[in-house]
Design an enzyme around this catalytic site. Structure first.
Site, PDB file in Angstrom:
ATOM      1  N   LYS A  99       0.819  -1.214   0.000  1.00 52.29           N
ATOM      2  CA  LYS A  99       0.000   0.000   0.000  1.00 52.29           C
ATOM      3  C   LYS A  99       0.852   1.263   0.000  1.00 52.29           C
ATOM      4  CE  LYS A  99      -4.266  -1.996   1.642  1.00 52.29           C
ATOM      5  NZ  LYS A  99      -3.814  -3.406   1.826  1.00 52.29           N
TER       6      LYS A  99
HETATM    7  C1  LIG Z   1      -4.395  -4.443   1.135  1.00 47.28           C
HETATM    8  C2  LIG Z   1      -3.595  -5.676   0.951  1.00 47.28           C
HETATM    9  C3  LIG Z   1      -3.938  -6.654  -0.010  1.00 47.28           C
HETATM   10  C4  LIG Z   1      -5.176  -6.548  -0.878  1.00 47.28           C
HETATM   11  O1  LIG Z   1      -5.127  -5.497  -1.766  1.00 47.28           O
HETATM   12  P1  LIG Z   1      -6.451  -4.967  -2.469  1.00 47.28           P
HETATM   13  O2  LIG Z   1      -6.040  -3.788  -3.257  1.00 47.28           O
HETATM   14  O3  LIG Z   1      -7.403  -4.643  -1.363  1.00 47.28           O
HETATM   15  O4  LIG Z   1      -6.928  -6.062  -3.328  1.00 47.28           O
HETATM   16  C5  LIG Z   1      -3.107  -7.746  -0.140  1.00 47.28           C
HETATM   17  N1  LIG Z   1      -2.011  -7.909   0.643  1.00 47.28           N
HETATM   18  C6  LIG Z   1      -1.660  -7.009   1.582  1.00 47.28           C
HETATM   19  C7  LIG Z   1      -0.458  -7.265   2.423  1.00 47.28           C
HETATM   20  C8  LIG Z   1      -2.428  -5.866   1.772  1.00 47.28           C
HETATM   21  O5  LIG Z   1      -2.068  -4.966   2.711  1.00 47.28           O
END
Ligand SMILES: *Cc1c(COP(=O)(O)O)cnc(C)c1O
Length: 463
Positions: A111
């Site tokens: 993120k």
């Molecule tokens: C948020 C997240 C996801 C999922 O991502 P999306 O964009 O919600 O599909 C997968 N792995 C980790 C470690 C995350 O923090």
């Protein structure tokens, strides 16, 4: 480039307004009026670029005239300077697969790629147009720290993050509470994550309060987050193909809110030679079931070893529905109404055939997740985090599939230890956290307590 809503109720707006709006004012999600098309010669050129320069090229058609090239270059360079790897998102061969490491940012999870850029975009547009932004959000652990890292120390912005007291892991708590910048406010509440979400929702619904205090969100529906995530699909393709437009690449993507996988879909729609896109889910498999049956039906949320994908409703899914139905808001509206009435929606047979062409899908149980961590470690010595393991499981036996690595394994060492008996060593972002000074306040899990705290904090800051 202008942006419209998947529900058709927003007059077209420019990039800056779309970024600052986040969720469409009609409750829909913002999408560009048209998707820029990238030709094979351009792709071949882009394959030679370093990550930051590629990012500028990918973003330019979406930004339009709202940032000069120089401004965009500065924003991009500044955003990715916080990554500890010179390639930002390196591609690493692991056995038969390619792992795209997205976890070299300040909080060791993918993120950061989007939120580092989003924070700088917010700061830039606020400085240019005036105004303030007070971000309010609730976290069950992971997103909070990445959002905080994205806006810490930025003028005109405060961030308030609610988290359930005593219910997030010590590392996750420290990743938030060791950030001591004056604009960062960590609120531990005496309650659950759901209480936090309920309070945040109630404050956003209080429109007078929301407007008076310039409240905003950083959830995964912001268009700029999708865009930022599109960059690394182009980057991975360039690394693997060397710019050969005949070379198609497949991706396996651990998915929760449909954000990351939608970015891959967008890259493909822009012209990137993508072969297969695999939606990899854990036991919370609403999206896998949708790909297989054409029915999107919310179930209960089950806690798993990959908690950042424990969702019931995928907030970005509406964007895909919009494209699946030829960019017609009416069709989206009908499906959402059906969902509201019955708790599920079914796309037509013609659409379901398109879905089956756009995506493959695979779900992994916790046992399969652990087994994947074990097998990959045994065969290659590489340690997967449980989210990434769900994606690698989805990739199966397919050679050279790019598996998105969404978190550093040291963030989820309990699962890693359960799988292979040892822990992953911490990356720079996670070192020394337990020794550092922390700051947070403990509040009752009530709307009134949080409202009062926000009011008093912003008043004291002179805002
Ligand atoms: C948020 C997240 C996801 C999922 O991502 P999306 O964009 O919600 O599909 C997968 N792995 C980790 C470690 C995350 O923090």
């Amino acid at each position: 480039m202008r942006y419209v809503s998947t529900r058709g109720g927003v007059e077209p707006v420019g990039f800056a307004e779309a970024v600052m709006m986040g969720l469409g004012t009609d409750g829909g999600l913002l999408v560009p009026e048209s998707i820029p098309q990238i030709g094979p010669l351009t792709l071949a050129d882009w394959a030679r670029l370093r990550f930051q320069d590629l990012a500028v090229e990918v973003l330019i058609p979406y930004v339009g005239s709202e940032l000069t090239r120089g401004e965009l270059e500065d924003l991009v360079n500044h955003s990715f300077a916080s990554f500890s790897h010179p390639e930002v998102t390196p591609l690493v061969r692991v056995g038969r697969h390619q792992v795209l490491e997205l976890f070299h940012g300040p909080t060791a999870a993918f993120k950061d790629v989007a939120l580092q850029l989003l924070g700088n975009l917010f700061a830039h547009f606020l400085a240019r147009d005036g105004g303030r932004l007070n971000i309010l959000g609730a976290t069950s652990g992971d997103t909070g720290s990445a959002a905080i890292a994205g806006v810490r120390g930025k003028p005109r912005i405060h961030i308030f993050i609610l988290y359930p007291h005593g219910r997030v892991s010590p590392i996750q708590e420290r990743q938030m509470t060791t950030v001591l910048d004056a604009n960062v406010h960590n609120l531990a509440i005496r309650g659950t994550f759901d209480d936090g979400q309920r309070i945040v929702k109630a404050l956003f619904n209080d429109l007078a309060f929301k407007d008076a205090h310039h409240l905003g969100a950083v959830n995964s529906i912001n268009w700029a987050r999708i865009l930022a995530q599109t960059i690394y699909y182009f980057y991975a393709w360039g690394r693997l193909s060397g710019g050969d437009p005949e070379r198609r690449v497949s991706f396996s993507v651990p998915t929760g809110n449909f954000g990351d996988i939608f970015a891959g879909y967008l890259a493909k729609r822009m012209g990137l030679p993508v072969d297969r896109l695999i939606i990899a889910t854990n036991r919370n498999d609403i999206l896998t079931r949708f790909v297989h049956t054409g029915v999107y039906a919310a179930g209960e949320v089950h806690p798993t070893l990959s908690p950042s994908m424990d969702i019931q409703i995928a907030s970005n899914f509406e964007r895909y529905l919009y494209y699946l139905h030829g960019e017609r808001p009416e069709a989206v509206g009908e499906l959402l109404a059906e969902m509201g009435r019955s708790g599920q929606m079914r796309v037509g047979a013609e659409q379901h055939a398109i879905v089956a062409g756009d995506f493959d899908a695979a779900a992994a149980s916790d046992e399969e997740t652990l087994e994947q961590i074990r097998a990959t470690y045994r065969e290659t010595g590489y340690i997967l985090d449980p989210h990434t393991a769900v994606g690698v499981h989805g990739a199966g036996e397919c050679d050279d599939m790019v598996c998105l690595a969404t978190a550093h394994p040291a963030k989820f060492n309990e699962a890693v230890r359960a799988a292979i008996g040892i822990e992953a060593p911490p990356p720079p972002a996670l070192r020394g956290l337990m020794e550092r000074e922390t700051r947070s306040v403990l509040l009752d899990a009530s709307e009134e307590a949080v409202r009062e705290h926000l009011r008093a904090t912003l008043a004291a800051a002179g805002e």
